[in-house]
Design an enzyme around this catalytic site. Structure first.
Site, short mmCIF file in Angstrom:
data_model
loop_
_atom_site.label_atom_id
_atom_site.label_comp_id
_atom_site.label_asym_id
_atom_site.label_seq_id
_atom_site.Cartn_x
_atom_site.Cartn_y
_atom_site.Cartn_z
NE ARG A 89 -2.41 1.30 3.57
CZ ARG A 89 -3.17 1.23 4.64
NH1 ARG A 89 -4.47 1.08 4.52
NH2 ARG A 89 -2.66 1.32 5.84
CG HIS A 140 -19.75 8.93 4.70
ND1 HIS A 140 -19.20 7.74 4.29
CD2 HIS A 140 -20.64 8.63 5.66
CE1 HIS A 140 -19.74 6.75 4.98
NE2 HIS A 140 -20.61 7.26 5.83
CG ASP A 192 -16.45 7.44 6.64
OD1 ASP A 192 -15.86 8.04 5.71
OD2 ASP A 192 -17.04 6.35 6.48
NE ARG A 248 -8.28 -0.71 -3.31
CZ ARG A 248 -8.15 -2.00 -3.28
NH1 ARG A 248 -8.02 -2.61 -2.14
NH2 ARG A 248 -8.15 -2.69 -4.38
CB ILE A 249 -8.94 2.03 4.39
CG1 ILE A 249 -10.42 1.72 4.63
CG2 ILE A 249 -8.30 2.68 5.61
CD1 ILE A 249 -10.67 0.72 5.73
CB THR A 293 -8.79 12.25 10.17
OG1 THR A 293 -9.98 11.50 10.43
CG2 THR A 293 -9.09 13.75 10.22
CD GLU A 311 -23.49 11.55 -1.90
OE1 GLU A 311 -22.83 11.34 -2.95
OE2 GLU A 311 -23.82 10.65 -1.13
#
Length: 179
Positions: free
Chosen positions: A51, A95, A131, A77-78, A127, A160
């Site tokens: 990653r 979100h 979320d 993806r995180i 961050t 959104e």
């Protein structure tokens, strides 16, 4: 993405869309951006041994476009802590829930299962926590009798498209300070 591109076409809008990066080569946003003369790139995380290497190439790509603010939209993806911290205060996401409610996936299904009367969306700073970043803007939509995840999603998507360009405008103009 179309909402951000359209907003940025206004002569008084304080941001320019300089590139669109996706982790999926078939993402519709890539073709949309390319059709409007916006630089594009596709990077599949699976092609990288780690990653960190994937995120290093993403950073190099963004920096080659002289990016100031990163707007995530559908990037599922995180992101690693180093990448997030590199763009701290300059990376935002949309979100589909009224955060802190319903972090993560399946927000519409969860709101309906809980019997929520109101649902919505949030533009927030990204961050390292999923979320968890400070909200910039939120918009509410009523949960109507007979709603399904799809009907609720459709109404949230309208909001959104309205608030994401506004949140980017606020950050790019200095109306809100980066974290």
């Amino acid at each position: 993405m179309q909402a951000l591109i359209d907003a940025a076409k206004a002569p008084d809008y304080p941001a320019e869309i300089v590139g669109v990066l996706s982790n999926r080569a078939a993402a519709p946003g890539l073709a949309l951006a390319a059709s409007q003369g916006i630089a594009t790139a596709s990077l599949a995380q699976s092609k990288f041994p780690s990653r960190d290497m994937f995120e290093d190439i993403m950073t190099q790509t963004l920096e080659s476009w002289d990016v100031d603010i990163v707007c995530l939209a559908g990037f599922m993806r995180i992101l690693g802590e180093d990448f997030v911290n590199r763009w701290a205060g300059r990376m935002i996401n949309i979100h589909p829930s009224l955060l802190p409610l319903y972090r993560g996936l399946h927000t519409h299904e969860r709101a309906l299962a809980d019997g929520a009367k109101v649902h919505g969306c949030t533009v927030h700073f990204v961050t390292p926590g999923l979320d968890e970043g400070t909200a910039i803007l939120q918009a509410e939509v009523p949960v109507l009798p007979g709603d399904t995840p799809d009907t609720l999603s459709d109404r949230v998507l309208v909001e959104e498209h309205r608030i994401y360009p506004e949140a980017l405008r606020m950050l790019a103009s200095g109306e809100i300070a980066p974290l």
